[in-house]
Design an enzyme around this catalytic site. Sequence first.
Site, short mmCIF file in Angstrom:
data_model
loop_
_atom_site.label_atom_id
_atom_site.label_comp_id
_atom_site.label_asym_id
_atom_site.label_seq_id
_atom_site.Cartn_x
_atom_site.Cartn_y
_atom_site.Cartn_z
N ARG A 41 5.08 6.47 13.87
CA ARG A 41 5.06 7.11 12.55
C ARG A 41 4.51 8.52 12.66
O ARG A 41 3.49 8.75 13.30
CB ARG A 41 4.19 6.31 11.58
CG ARG A 41 4.29 6.80 10.13
CD ARG A 41 3.33 6.02 9.24
NE ARG A 41 1.99 6.62 9.21
CZ ARG A 41 0.92 6.02 8.68
NH1 ARG A 41 1.03 4.81 8.17
NH2 ARG A 41 -0.26 6.63 8.67
N ASP A 43 0.44 5.00 1.81
CA ASP A 43 -0.33 5.45 2.97
C ASP A 43 -1.44 6.44 2.60
O ASP A 43 -1.22 7.39 1.83
CB ASP A 43 0.60 6.12 3.99
CG ASP A 43 1.42 5.12 4.78
OD1 ASP A 43 0.99 3.96 4.90
OD2 ASP A 43 2.51 5.50 5.27
N HIS A 92 4.72 0.19 0.33
CA HIS A 92 5.49 -0.57 1.31
C HIS A 92 4.65 -1.70 1.88
O HIS A 92 3.43 -1.74 1.75
CB HIS A 92 6.06 0.32 2.41
CG HIS A 92 5.04 1.11 3.17
ND1 HIS A 92 4.47 2.26 2.67
CD2 HIS A 92 4.48 0.93 4.39
CE1 HIS A 92 3.61 2.75 3.54
NE2 HIS A 92 3.59 1.95 4.61
N HIS A 121 0.83 -1.20 0.00
CA HIS A 121 0.00 0.00 0.00
C HIS A 121 0.87 1.25 0.00
O HIS A 121 2.04 1.24 0.38
CB HIS A 121 -0.93 0.02 1.22
CG HIS A 121 -0.21 0.10 2.53
ND1 HIS A 121 0.49 -0.96 3.07
CD2 HIS A 121 -0.08 1.13 3.42
CE1 HIS A 121 1.02 -0.60 4.23
NE2 HIS A 121 0.70 0.66 4.46
#
Length: 312
Positions: A270, A98, A255, A96
């Site tokens: 994150r 983000d 990723h 995917h």
Amino acid sequence: MPSSLRVVKLGAHIGARIEGVDLSAGVDARTASAINSALLDHKVIFFRDQHGLDDDGQLAFAQALGTPTAAHPTVTSCGERFLPIDSRYDKANSWHTDVTFVDRIPKASILRAITLPPYGGTTTWASTEAAYDRLPAPLAALAENLWAVHTNQYDYATLHDEPYAAPTAEQQSYRDEFVSDYYETEHPVVRVHPETGRRVLLLGHFVKNFVGLGSTESATLFNLLQARITKLEHTIRWDWQLGDVAVWDNRATQHYAVADYDDQYRRLNRITLAGDIPVDIHGRSSRAVVGDASAYSAVISARSGQTAALAS
């Protein structure tokens, strides 16, 4: 480029390690510019041995590189700025980019290792620029005229190859929050990168279907194009160590967090940087169909190497 900063290339198409920078000491404008240039060139960059970096330092580093977003458009219970990548709630073991279900796709993400399992738990990134560059001309022409519907509602049971297991209470609570507000956006399958001007593919697991095509045709085309992105030659796999920080260009990568660590605990923090609204090769912008992401992120325009926040 600052004399102490060194960029060590790790792969032909993606990946570099940055040496000679202590992120906990702060990043000045010159160093931030050099790091951003390395990010544009290599798509994902890694810093080792950043043991002095804490949450405040990670936020300061993010602010040196861009404009931080809220933690997430829908998952708000875990904090305002940081999204915990926590194995108790979810394992992002599918390809995917983000937050593509909103119109303003993030520029970049900064991920810092907090707790790592004794084995496994690597992350793999793929260059969507390299994938586009290597499309045969007829397939590139098709992709350049395709638009995809992205949503934050997707089927966990069918997304992965492994046998379906009922979610734990923590996992179900996280998934319920993830879809608590519905978002749907139409994005071009080929977008123009706002800083490099290069063409990249925009797909990943938030894609529901292609505009104007049925589910069968959409699935076939998606698998065909997605397989081009995740070709091993277009990827790099990172074996995390404590003190590691990874930064990736979310506009030019996908990723996959490899879930090969059994029930061991894994946690990374994150923080995400605001990005632009994608534009296709004909100059047409992505369209929000359902959902207003203005509370999540500003819209950032990158022109002639400058960034400026636009009114949401």
